[in-house]
Scaffold this motif. Structure first.
Motif, short mmCIF file in Angstrom:
data_model
loop_
_atom_site.label_atom_id
_atom_site.label_comp_id
_atom_site.label_asym_id
_atom_site.label_seq_id
_atom_site.Cartn_x
_atom_site.Cartn_y
_atom_site.Cartn_z
N ARG A 250 5.95 -13.70 -9.51
CA ARG A 250 6.59 -12.63 -8.74
C ARG A 250 8.08 -12.51 -9.08
O ARG A 250 8.59 -11.42 -9.36
CB ARG A 250 6.45 -12.92 -7.24
CG ARG A 250 7.14 -11.95 -6.31
CD ARG A 250 7.39 -12.57 -4.96
NE ARG A 250 8.34 -13.68 -5.03
CZ ARG A 250 8.53 -14.58 -4.06
NH1 ARG A 250 7.80 -14.53 -2.96
NH2 ARG A 250 9.43 -15.54 -4.21
N THR B 177 5.35 -0.23 -2.96
CA THR B 177 4.14 -0.66 -2.26
C THR B 177 2.95 -0.68 -3.23
O THR B 177 3.08 -0.31 -4.40
CB THR B 177 3.80 0.30 -1.09
OG1 THR B 177 3.44 1.57 -1.64
CG2 THR B 177 5.00 0.44 -0.16
N CYS C 297 -1.23 -13.05 -7.15
CA CYS C 297 -0.82 -12.97 -5.74
C CYS C 297 -2.02 -13.20 -4.82
O CYS C 297 -3.06 -12.55 -4.96
CB CYS C 297 -0.18 -11.61 -5.45
SG CYS C 297 0.43 -11.45 -3.76
N TRP D 74 -2.38 -12.35 -1.79
CA TRP D 74 -2.48 -11.34 -0.75
C TRP D 74 -3.01 -10.03 -1.33
O TRP D 74 -2.61 -9.62 -2.42
CB TRP D 74 -1.10 -11.10 -0.10
CG TRP D 74 -0.44 -12.38 0.29
CD1 TRP D 74 0.57 -13.01 -0.37
CD2 TRP D 74 -0.76 -13.21 1.41
NE1 TRP D 74 0.91 -14.18 0.25
CE2 TRP D 74 0.11 -14.33 1.36
CE3 TRP D 74 -1.68 -13.12 2.44
CZ2 TRP D 74 0.08 -15.34 2.31
CZ3 TRP D 74 -1.72 -14.13 3.40
CH2 TRP D 74 -0.84 -15.22 3.32
N ALA E 126 1.14 -1.71 1.83
CA ALA E 126 1.78 -3.02 1.91
C ALA E 126 2.79 -3.18 0.78
O ALA E 126 2.67 -2.56 -0.28
CB ALA E 126 0.73 -4.13 1.84
N ARG F 58 5.67 -9.75 -2.28
CA ARG F 58 5.35 -10.41 -1.02
C ARG F 58 6.04 -11.77 -0.90
O ARG F 58 6.28 -12.46 -1.89
CB ARG F 58 3.84 -10.60 -0.90
CG ARG F 58 3.04 -9.36 -1.24
CD ARG F 58 3.20 -8.27 -0.21
NE ARG F 58 2.25 -8.47 0.87
CZ ARG F 58 0.99 -8.03 0.80
NH1 ARG F 58 0.56 -7.36 -0.28
NH2 ARG F 58 0.17 -8.24 1.80
N GLY G 44 2.98 -13.66 3.07
CA GLY G 44 2.31 -12.39 2.87
C GLY G 44 3.09 -11.17 3.32
O GLY G 44 2.67 -10.04 3.05
N PRO H 254 6.67 -8.68 3.52
CA PRO H 254 7.56 -8.18 2.47
C PRO H 254 8.57 -9.26 2.05
O PRO H 254 9.10 -9.98 2.90
CB PRO H 254 8.27 -7.00 3.13
CG PRO H 254 7.36 -6.59 4.24
CD PRO H 254 6.72 -7.85 4.73
#
Length: 297
Positions: free
Chosen positions: A138, A160, A199, A201, A207, A211, A215, A217
Motif C-alpha cells: 500500500r 475509492t 489488501c 479488505w 470505500a 485502507r 480497514g 480510510p
C-alpha cells in the motif's frame, strides 16, 4: 565492483526476512541483493572467501570502501544511506556489531525537487517499515502515485473502489471540486494492482482505496509520519514531504519539455500563475547544474 554471486549467508538472511520478519517480496529481493553485493565486494577486497568468522572482523574502513565503490556506480546519498541501513541489518542478524559509520548526508539547500532515485529510496524505506506485507504494498503504491501522477495527498486519500479496475488514466477530484484526468504510468498501475490484490479488505465502490490497519480510510497523518522517519534515516531534507513528490512530478515534467498549459491541467491548477512557479524552480535547478558543470562557473 566484483560481480555479486549468491552467498549462503545472504540466502539465510533473505529467508529470515521472508519467514520471520514477514517482509515483502520486494524488500527481501532488495536486501538479499545488498548482502550479496557486500559479500562479493569483501571477497575481492580481502582476497579470500568471506566466512562468518572473517566477516566478524569487518572494519569501518572496509565498509567505507564498499560504500565508495557503490557511490562510484552512481548511487545518490539517499540510496547510499539506504544501502548502509540494509548492511547494518544484515550484520546485526549475523550477530556482528556494525562498525560505527555515519550515513551519507544530502546537502541542505533551498527547496529543490526530490531526485527520482531518492523518491524510490524514500518509497522503499517507508514500505520496509510497514507492519504487514499488504501495508508495505500500500505505502509503495501510494508514494509512487503521488510522484507518478502528481496527486495531492488528500486527492489520493479520497480515491475509492470506484477507480477499479484501473485503466490508463485516473479521474481525480481536486481542490474546489474540480475534476481532472491524469495518465497512469504502467509502474504506478502495477503497484496499485499489487496492493489491491494483497489488501485483506474488500474494495467496495464507496470505500476508500487506501485502507488503514483496521480497514478504515488510511490517515494522511500516518503517511506524513512515516515519511518523516524515512527521510531522517536517508538523510534527506526536511522539505521531503508528500507534497514535495507532487512538486517533483511537475518540475521533472517541465524539465523534460512539458508545456505550462498541459502541466496546469495535470496538476489541476485553476490559474496558470500557480503553475508558473515551477519555471522558477526549474531555473534554479539549471543554475545548480551550470555552477557544478561549467569550467568557469
Amino acid at each position: 565492483m566484483t560481480p555479486a554471486l549468491p552467498h549462503p549467508l545472504a540466502a539465510r538472511w533473505a529467508a529470515h526476512l521472508a519467514d520471520v520478519r514477514r517482509r515483502s517480496a520486494h524488500t527481501v529481493r532488495a536486501y538479499h541483493a545488498t548482502a550479496d553485493r557486500l559479500l562479493a565486494f569483501l571477497r575481492g577486497h580481502w582476497g579470500e572467501p568471506v566466512t562468518s568468522t572473517r566477516l566478524a572482523a569487518l572494519t569501518g574502513a572496509d565498509l567505507r570502501a564498499y560504500l565508495a565503490a557503490r557511490r562510484g556506480e552512481g548511487l545518490t546519498n539517499a540510496s547510499a544511506a539506504r544501502e548502509l541501513s540494509a548492511v547494518r541489518g544484515f550484520l546485526e542478524w549475523a550477530e556482528i556489531e556494525p562498525p560505527r559509520l555515519r550515513a551519507p548526508r544530502s546537502p541542505r539547500s533551498v527547496p529543490r525537487p526530490v531526485a527520482p532515485a531518492d523518491v524510490l529510496a524514500l518509497a522503499e524505506e517507508v514500505a520496509d517499515e510497514a507492519l504487514e506485507p499488504w501495508m508495505a504494498a500500500r505505502d509503495w503504491a501510494l508514494l509512487l502515485l503521488l510522484y507518478g501522477a502528481g496527486l495531492r495527498i488528500g486527492e489520493a486519500m479520497a480515491l475509492t473502489g470506484r477507480v477499479l479496475p484501473l485503466g490508463e488514466t485516473l479521474t481525480v477530484q481536486g481542490k474546489g471540486g474540480r475534476t481532472r484526468i491524469v495518465p497512469l504510468l504502467a509502474q504506478v498501475k502495477g503497484a496499485i494492482d499489487a496492493y489491491v490484490a494483497q489488501c485483506p479488505w474488500a474494495m467496495a465502490k464507496d470505500a476508500a482505496l487506501f485502507r488503514g490497519l483496521r480497514g478504515g480510510p488510511l490517515s494522511p497523518t500516518l503517511i506524513r509520519r512515516a515519511i518523516r522517519g524515512a527521510r531522517a534515516r536517508l538523510s534527506l531534507g526536511e522539505r521531503t514531504t508528500p507534497h514535495a513528490l507532487r512538486h517533483s512530478f511537475a518540475t521533472h515534467l517541465l524539465g523534460r519539455g512539458a508545456d505550462l498549459r498541459s502541466l496546469q491541467e495535470l496538476l489541476g491548477h485553476a490559474s496558470l500563475s500557480s503553475t508558473q512557479i515551477y519555471t522558477a524552480v526549474d531555473a534554479a535547478h539549471l543554475l545548480d547544474v551550470y555552477r557544478h558543470a561549467h569550467p568557469r562557473a
